[in-house]
Write an enzyme that holds these catalytic residues in place. Structure first.
Site, mmCIF file in Angstrom:
data_model
loop_
_atom_site.group_PDB
_atom_site.id
_atom_site.type_symbol
_atom_site.label_atom_id
_atom_site.label_comp_id
_atom_site.label_asym_id
_atom_site.label_seq_id
_atom_site.Cartn_x
_atom_site.Cartn_y
_atom_site.Cartn_z
ATOM 1 C CE LYS A 24 6.537 -29.392 -53.677
ATOM 2 N NZ LYS A 24 5.820 -28.345 -54.414
ATOM 3 N NE ARG A 99 1.196 -31.797 -57.491
ATOM 4 C CZ ARG A 99 2.429 -31.648 -57.904
ATOM 5 N NH1 ARG A 99 3.315 -32.589 -57.737
ATOM 6 N NH2 ARG A 99 2.838 -30.544 -58.474
ATOM 7 N NE ARG A 135 8.505 -22.584 -61.603
ATOM 8 C CZ ARG A 135 7.984 -23.536 -60.834
ATOM 9 N NH1 ARG A 135 8.579 -23.867 -59.706
ATOM 10 N NH2 ARG A 135 6.872 -24.141 -61.173
ATOM 11 N NE ARG A 168 6.921 -26.215 -64.482
ATOM 12 C CZ ARG A 168 6.782 -26.728 -63.270
ATOM 13 N NH1 ARG A 168 7.834 -26.797 -62.472
ATOM 14 N NH2 ARG A 168 5.633 -27.178 -62.859
ATOM 15 N NE ARG A 179 1.312 -26.060 -61.747
ATOM 16 C CZ ARG A 179 2.507 -25.437 -61.741
ATOM 17 N NH1 ARG A 179 2.677 -24.326 -62.418
ATOM 18 N NH2 ARG A 179 3.513 -25.944 -61.057
HETATM 19 P P1 AMP Z 1 5.549 -29.999 -60.298
HETATM 20 O O1 AMP Z 1 6.825 -29.787 -61.060
HETATM 21 O O2 AMP Z 1 5.743 -30.788 -59.044
HETATM 22 O O3 AMP Z 1 4.773 -28.718 -60.067
HETATM 23 O O4 AMP Z 1 4.609 -30.937 -61.236
HETATM 24 C C1 AMP Z 1 4.216 -30.498 -62.502
HETATM 25 C C2 AMP Z 1 3.000 -31.279 -62.947
HETATM 26 O O5 AMP Z 1 3.306 -32.675 -63.025
HETATM 27 C C3 AMP Z 1 1.779 -31.204 -62.043
HETATM 28 O O6 AMP Z 1 1.001 -30.019 -62.260
HETATM 29 C C4 AMP Z 1 1.027 -32.471 -62.453
HETATM 30 O O7 AMP Z 1 0.408 -32.316 -63.709
HETATM 31 C C5 AMP Z 1 2.177 -33.469 -62.637
HETATM 32 N N1 AMP Z 1 2.512 -34.176 -61.382
HETATM 33 C C6 AMP Z 1 3.696 -34.133 -60.707
HETATM 34 N N2 AMP Z 1 3.646 -34.899 -59.621
HETATM 35 C C7 AMP Z 1 2.403 -35.451 -59.582
HETATM 36 C C8 AMP Z 1 1.734 -36.325 -58.697
HETATM 37 N N3 AMP Z 1 2.337 -36.794 -57.585
HETATM 38 N N4 AMP Z 1 0.464 -36.686 -58.992
HETATM 39 C C9 AMP Z 1 -0.158 -36.233 -60.101
HETATM 40 N N5 AMP Z 1 0.412 -35.403 -60.980
HETATM 41 C C10 AMP Z 1 1.687 -35.001 -60.736
#
Ligand code: AMP
Length: 221
Positions: A24, A99, A135, A168, A179
């Site tokens: 995405k 989410r 990654r 990360r 996750r």
């Molecule tokens: P991502 O880069 O989108 O994989 O997000 C990394 C982390 O940020 C996730 O594993 C959550 O801990 C937090 N996070 C990002 N977006 C959300 C969301 N909409 N709701 C809750 N936690 C979020």
């Protein structure tokens, strides 16, 4: 909010749904760079806040690094304030939000935005694990790389901004598994939510990057 009707003065939103590692972010970044979309990644915002040590960062750090979700109330507040900065003509891609179902409902209740569609990037789980654990991202501009599939010209250095490439904290294997479990649990509710409102489209996230981009451009026109 009148469902399915863009009142003309709303920020127009496309939601990108999909597991971590489904591509995405890569696709949204390209659409922003070349096709006039605004890309809003909640993960990037949170990582930036954590790195800068802001109040938001301090509140979110433990959740993000453990692979847990940041509480809905904090995320809803964050997205509302981020979206309020866009002009009403903006075409925004939301990457990583919503989410959960309460986040989707809150987004629909925001009077100044209109979610036009939700695009679900479908990718087999074994591919996601390979993509995520391999990654690396640029510490400065968050450009994504991969130890096997997308290598930088110079080892450990970003091609775009010469920033340092890092893994990360939440891309290590045990956190990745957590996750993905969390994702599978919550995603069904989101797919149902947008399907019931006739706004869901599915896309094959396993397609090569360029082909997927071309398909998205056709879809979002
Ligand atoms: P991502 O880069 O989108 O994989 O997000 C990394 C982390 O940020 C996730 O594993 C959550 O801990 C937090 N996070 C990002 N977006 C959300 C969301 N909409 N709701 C809750 N936690 C979020």
């Amino acid at each position: 909010m009148v469902e399915g009707v863009n009142r003309g003065d709303d920020v127009s939103i496309t939601v990108f749904l999909g597991a971590p590692g489904s591509g995405k972010g890569t696709q949204a970044k390209r659409l922003a760079l070349n096709h006039g979309f605004k890309h809003l990644s909640t993960g990037d915002i949170l990582r930036g806040a954590i790195q800068a040590g802001t109040t938001l960062g301090l509140r979110a750090k433990e959740f993000v690094e453990n692979g847990d979700l940041v509480p809905d109330a904090l995320m809803i507040e964050l997205i509302a304030s981020s979206l309020s900065g866009f002009p009403s003509s903006a075409k925004v891609i939301l990457d990583g939000f919503p989410r959960t179902k309460p986040q989707a409902v809150a987004l629909d209740n925001d009077e100044s935005t209109m979610v036009r569609r939700a695009v679900y990037f479908k990718v087999p789980e074994e591919v996601l694990i390979l993509r995520l654990t391999g990654r690396r991202i640029c510490e400065k501009c968050s450009e994504p790389y991969h130890i096997k599939f997308i290598r930088p010209k110079n080892e450990g250095v970003c091609d775009k901004c010469a920033g340092k490439l890092i893994q990360r904290a939440d891309d290590v294997e045990n956190v990745v598994v957590r996750r993905l479990e969390l994702f599978n649990e919550l995603n069904k509710q989101l797919l149902n939510y947008y399907q019931d409102r006739n706004r869901l489209v599915e896309i094959d996230g396993f397609l090569p990057v360029e082909e997927l981009q071309a398909e998205l451009i056709r879809m979002l026109k």
